[in-house]
Design an enzyme around this catalytic site. Structure first.
Site, PDB file in Angstrom:
ATOM      1  NE  ARG A 121      18.529  11.299  27.642  1.00 28.04           N
ATOM      2  CZ  ARG A 121      19.164  12.460  27.701  1.00 28.04           C
ATOM      3  NH1 ARG A 121      18.529  13.537  28.105  1.00 28.04           N
ATOM      4  NH2 ARG A 121      20.436  12.527  27.368  1.00 28.04           N
ATOM      5  CE  LYS A 143       3.721  -4.388  18.517  1.00 33.13           C
ATOM      6  NZ  LYS A 143       3.477  -5.435  17.501  1.00 33.13           N
ATOM      7  CD  GLU A 185      -5.621  -4.425  10.374  1.00 37.43           C
ATOM      8  OE1 GLU A 185      -5.700  -5.423  11.126  1.00 37.43           O
ATOM      9  OE2 GLU A 185      -4.643  -4.194   9.638  1.00 37.43           O
ATOM     10  CE  LYS A 229      -3.331  -2.960  18.838  1.00 36.26           C
ATOM     11  NZ  LYS A 229      -2.593  -2.459  17.718  1.00 36.26           N
ATOM     12  CD  GLU A 239       3.512  -9.013  18.511  1.00 39.94           C
ATOM     13  OE1 GLU A 239       3.460  -7.784  18.414  1.00 39.94           O
ATOM     14  OE2 GLU A 239       3.591  -9.771  17.539  1.00 39.94           O
ATOM     15  NE  ARG A 243       0.629  -5.272  20.558  1.00 40.08           N
ATOM     16  CZ  ARG A 243       0.935  -4.025  20.852  1.00 40.08           C
ATOM     17  NH1 ARG A 243       1.401  -3.708  22.045  1.00 40.08           N
ATOM     18  NH2 ARG A 243       0.767  -3.064  19.963  1.00 40.08           N
ATOM     19  CG  ASN A 247       1.045 -10.511  14.532  1.00 41.94           C
ATOM     20  OD1 ASN A 247       0.969  -9.334  14.197  1.00 41.94           O
ATOM     21  ND2 ASN A 247       1.867 -10.937  15.471  1.00 41.94           N
ATOM     22  CG  HIS A 250      -1.525  -8.756  10.074  1.00 43.31           C
ATOM     23  ND1 HIS A 250      -2.870  -8.968  10.274  1.00 43.31           N
ATOM     24  CD2 HIS A 250      -1.376  -7.407   9.992  1.00 43.31           C
ATOM     25  CE1 HIS A 250      -3.497  -7.799  10.329  1.00 43.31           C
ATOM     26  NE2 HIS A 250      -2.611  -6.844  10.161  1.00 43.31           N
ATOM     27  CG  HIS A 254       3.250  -8.226   7.580  1.00 43.16           C
ATOM     28  ND1 HIS A 254       3.345  -8.623   8.898  1.00 43.16           N
ATOM     29  CD2 HIS A 254       2.536  -7.076   7.591  1.00 43.16           C
ATOM     30  CE1 HIS A 254       2.712  -7.740   9.667  1.00 43.16           C
ATOM     31  NE2 HIS A 254       2.215  -6.805   8.904  1.00 43.16           N
ATOM     32  CG  HIS A 267      -2.111  -3.236   6.188  1.00 42.74           C
ATOM     33  ND1 HIS A 267      -1.098  -4.171   6.262  1.00 42.74           N
ATOM     34  CD2 HIS A 267      -2.798  -3.321   7.351  1.00 42.74           C
ATOM     35  CE1 HIS A 267      -1.170  -4.791   7.436  1.00 42.74           C
ATOM     36  NE2 HIS A 267      -2.187  -4.293   8.115  1.00 42.74           N
TER      37      HIS A 267
HETATM   38  N1  LIG Z   1       1.370   1.080  15.600  1.00 44.89           N
HETATM   39  C1  LIG Z   1       0.630   0.056  15.339  1.00 44.89           C
HETATM   40  O1  LIG Z   1       0.314  -0.768  16.214  1.00 44.89           O
HETATM   41  C2  LIG Z   1       0.107  -0.130  13.956  1.00 44.89           C
HETATM   42  C3  LIG Z   1      -0.926  -1.039  13.700  1.00 44.89           C
HETATM   43  C4  LIG Z   1      -1.437  -1.122  12.411  1.00 44.89           C
HETATM   44  C5  LIG Z   1      -0.928  -0.309  11.410  1.00 44.89           C
HETATM   45  N2  LIG Z   1       0.087   0.565  11.690  1.00 44.89           N
HETATM   46  C6  LIG Z   1       0.635   1.447  10.668  1.00 44.89           C
HETATM   47  O2  LIG Z   1      -0.421   2.314  10.217  1.00 44.89           O
HETATM   48  C7  LIG Z   1      -0.114   2.761   8.911  1.00 44.89           C
HETATM   49  C8  LIG Z   1      -1.373   2.749   8.096  1.00 44.89           C
HETATM   50  O3  LIG Z   1      -2.315   3.594   8.680  1.00 44.89           O
HETATM   51  P1  LIG Z   1      -3.589   4.113   7.883  1.00 44.89           P
HETATM   52  O4  LIG Z   1      -4.222   2.982   7.161  1.00 44.89           O
HETATM   53  O5  LIG Z   1      -4.400   4.914   8.811  1.00 44.89           O
HETATM   54  O6  LIG Z   1      -2.950   4.982   6.712  1.00 44.89           O
HETATM   55  P2  LIG Z   1      -2.556   6.520   6.523  1.00 44.89           P
HETATM   56  O7  LIG Z   1      -2.115   7.140   7.772  1.00 44.89           O
HETATM   57  O8  LIG Z   1      -1.633   6.546   5.361  1.00 44.89           O
HETATM   58  O9  LIG Z   1      -3.938   7.180   6.079  1.00 44.89           O
HETATM   59  C9  LIG Z   1      -4.546   6.762   4.886  1.00 44.89           C
HETATM   60  C10 LIG Z   1      -4.880   7.936   3.972  1.00 44.89           C
HETATM   61  O10 LIG Z   1      -6.023   8.593   4.458  1.00 44.89           O
HETATM   62  C11 LIG Z   1      -5.779   9.990   4.628  1.00 44.89           C
HETATM   63  N3  LIG Z   1      -6.620  10.405   5.746  1.00 44.89           N
HETATM   64  C12 LIG Z   1      -6.475  10.032   7.043  1.00 44.89           C
HETATM   65  N4  LIG Z   1      -7.520  10.468   7.765  1.00 44.89           N
HETATM   66  C13 LIG Z   1      -8.330  11.139   6.929  1.00 44.89           C
HETATM   67  C14 LIG Z   1      -9.569  11.800   7.089  1.00 44.89           C
HETATM   68  N5  LIG Z   1     -10.237  11.796   8.243  1.00 44.89           N
HETATM   69  N6  LIG Z   1     -10.091  12.420   6.010  1.00 44.89           N
HETATM   70  C15 LIG Z   1      -9.460  12.372   4.801  1.00 44.89           C
HETATM   71  N7  LIG Z   1      -8.311  11.719   4.587  1.00 44.89           N
HETATM   72  C16 LIG Z   1      -7.751  11.113   5.640  1.00 44.89           C
HETATM   73  C17 LIG Z   1      -4.299  10.102   4.811  1.00 44.89           C
HETATM   74  O11 LIG Z   1      -3.821  11.351   4.435  1.00 44.89           O
HETATM   75  C18 LIG Z   1      -3.795   9.006   3.874  1.00 44.89           C
HETATM   76  O12 LIG Z   1      -3.757   9.487   2.553  1.00 44.89           O
HETATM   77  C19 LIG Z   1       1.001   1.868   8.402  1.00 44.89           C
HETATM   78  O13 LIG Z   1       2.207   2.587   8.372  1.00 44.89           O
HETATM   79  C20 LIG Z   1       1.085   0.754   9.420  1.00 44.89           C
HETATM   80  O14 LIG Z   1       2.397   0.240   9.557  1.00 44.89           O
HETATM   81  C21 LIG Z   1       0.598   0.671  12.935  1.00 44.89           C
HETATM   82 ZN   LIG Z   2      -2.874  -4.758  10.017  1.00 48.25          ZN
END
Ligand SMILES: NC(=O)c1ccc[n+]([C@@H]2O[C@H](COP(=O)([O-])OP(=O)(O)OC[C@H]3O[C@@H](n4cnc5c(N)ncnc54)[C@H](O)[C@@H]3O)[C@@H](O)[C@H]2O)c1
Ligand SMILES: [Zn+2]
Length: 366
Positions: A121, A143, A185, A229, A239, A243, A247, A250, A254, A267
């Site tokens: 939990r 999130k 972003e 942010k 949101e 917030r 978007n 986006h 999306h 993305h």
């Molecule tokens: N929670 C939220 O508010 C929120 C906001 C935006 C995006 N997201 C989510 O985030 C995700 C995308 O995140 P991302 O773009 O960081 O992608 P990711 O986590 O897939 O990382 C991108 C790539 O980089 C590699 N990597 C990460 N750090 C590294 C480093 N320091 N050195 C070498 N390689 C490294 C990872 O292994 C991966 O292959 C999506 O699932 C999206 O939905 C969430």
């Molecule tokens: Zn985004």
């Protein structure tokens, strides 16, 4: 070291931003009264570069760590992966007083955060984001989610971390494409709320993407984008208001990601196209002035173009995906426009004709 505070209903938390912070990670946890065992959720790419440093830093503060590795990529943000990790936590006897530390990009942060929110939990969670996107976006705001076969991020929670530690040194191993992703972003943050950040990007965009910018510049960029942010999610965690501005760009992004099957288009690439569409819509509605339009499109024009898709999606499929988006209300698309630089607004009544025209623009950008 830069320190920000984020407000959340469950508890507030601090965000530390700096260079070389991982070395003092164990001490930072102890400072935040996190003294239990540490389950480190990460992926193989990140672990290859950073596992030893993180485990050593925890050991230096007498914190014992167990590493739980997942495969890199969006596919790991699933209930199946979460299930496997719950099993590892149970088998190793992790409890509610222990800490789950996510080390990686948004995938690992969202997955690890979801597990932390639900295991026993809820257990304390620390985010150590290692991508630019994760440092300025996904690690902030609480999130957490995994994907479902029927859509992205559909199973999740609002679950704030106890602490976020953003070490810009981790970018030294980050691939260029991932830096561009994060820069999309960061640009969004600049357009909706920070002209000084926009000036920094105009001066240093390619250098940051190629890992050649001075550390001070990178730090200021991360600080400004994260600060924006942090401010927005502190005001509106759930949101219901401001917030939504995050978007910006986006809505069509999306839709494009959904119709191209979350593969060929990153993305960030989708968000750049989505922002170009949003700017043209804002201009067409007479809301955004020509000089700001040119300035924003000028920066976005410097991003690399996505590689050619095997086939172009149809405009109808893009429109369909737009309406299915979980952020559409009663099938109505809530669209973020700009009334000027740093002046976002939500437009809930775009005409069918304009939505279609914008979908045509989006498709021709591919
Ligand atoms: N929670 C939220 O508010 C929120 C906001 C935006 C995006 N997201 C989510 O985030 C995700 C995308 O995140 P991302 O773009 O960081 O992608 P990711 O986590 O897939 O990382 C991108 C790539 O980089 C590699 N990597 C990460 N750090 C590294 C480093 N320091 N050195 C070498 N390689 C490294 C990872 O292994 C991966 O292959 C999506 O699932 C999206 O939905 C969430
Ligand atoms: Zn985004």
């Amino acid at each position: 070291m830069i320190s920000l505070e984020v407000r959340a209903a469950r508890h507030d938390y601090s965000v530390r931003i700096g260079e070389g912070l991982i070395q003092g990670l164990g001490a930072l946890l102890v400072e935040h009264e996190l003294r239990g065992r540490v389950a480190v959720v990460s992926d193989h790419h990140v672990l290859k570069a950073w596992q030893a440093k993180v485990v050593d830093a925890l050991a230096a503060a007498q914190l014992s760590a167990e590493v739980l590795a997942v495969a890199p990529g969006e596919g790991s943000k699933s209930l199946a992966t979460a299930d496997a990790l719950y099993g590892r936590l149970i088998a190793s006897g992790f409890g509610r007083k222990d800490t789950l530390l996510t080390l990686g990009g948004g995938v690992v942060g969202d997955l690890g955060g979801f597990i932390a929110a639900t295991y026993h939990r809820g257990m304390p969670m620390v985010q150590v984001p290692t991508t630019l996107l994760a440092q300025v976006d996904s690690s902030l705001g609480g999130k957490v989610a995994v994907n479902h076969a029927m859509g992205k991020n559909l199973i999740g929670a609002f679950y704030p971390p106890r602490l976020v530690v953003s070490d810009v040194e981790t970018f030294s191993t980050l691939p260029t494409r991932e830096r561009w992703n994060g820069l999309a972003e960061v640009s969004k943050a600049a357009f909706i709320g920070d002209t000084a950040l926009l000036e920094l990007l105009e001066a240093h965009l390619e250098a940051v993407a190629e890992g050649k910018a001075p550390t001070q510049v990178v730090l200021e960029i991360v600080d400004r984008a994260a600060r924006l942010k942090a401010r927005i999610v502190s005001e509106d965690e759930r949101e219901e208001g401001a917030r939504m501005y995050l978007n910006f760009g986006h809505t069509y992004a999306h839709a494009l990601e959904a119709v191209t099957g979350y593969g060929p288009l990153s993305h960030g690439e989708a968000v750049v196209i989505g922002m170009r569409v949003a700017i043209r819509v804002s201009r067409k509605l007479g809301r955004l002035d020509p000089p700001s339009t040119d300035r924003i499109l000028g920066l976005l024009g410097r991003f690399p173009r996505p590689s050619r898709l095997p086939s172009q999606p149809s405009v109808d499929r893009v429109l369909e995906a737009l309406r299915r988006d979980k952020k559409a209300v009663g099938g109505k698309v809530r669209f973020v426009v700009l009334d000027g630089l740093c002046s976002p607004a939500v437009e809930g009544a775009l005409t069918e004709a304009l939505l279609r025209e914008a979908a045509e623009w989006a498709v021709t950008e591919l």
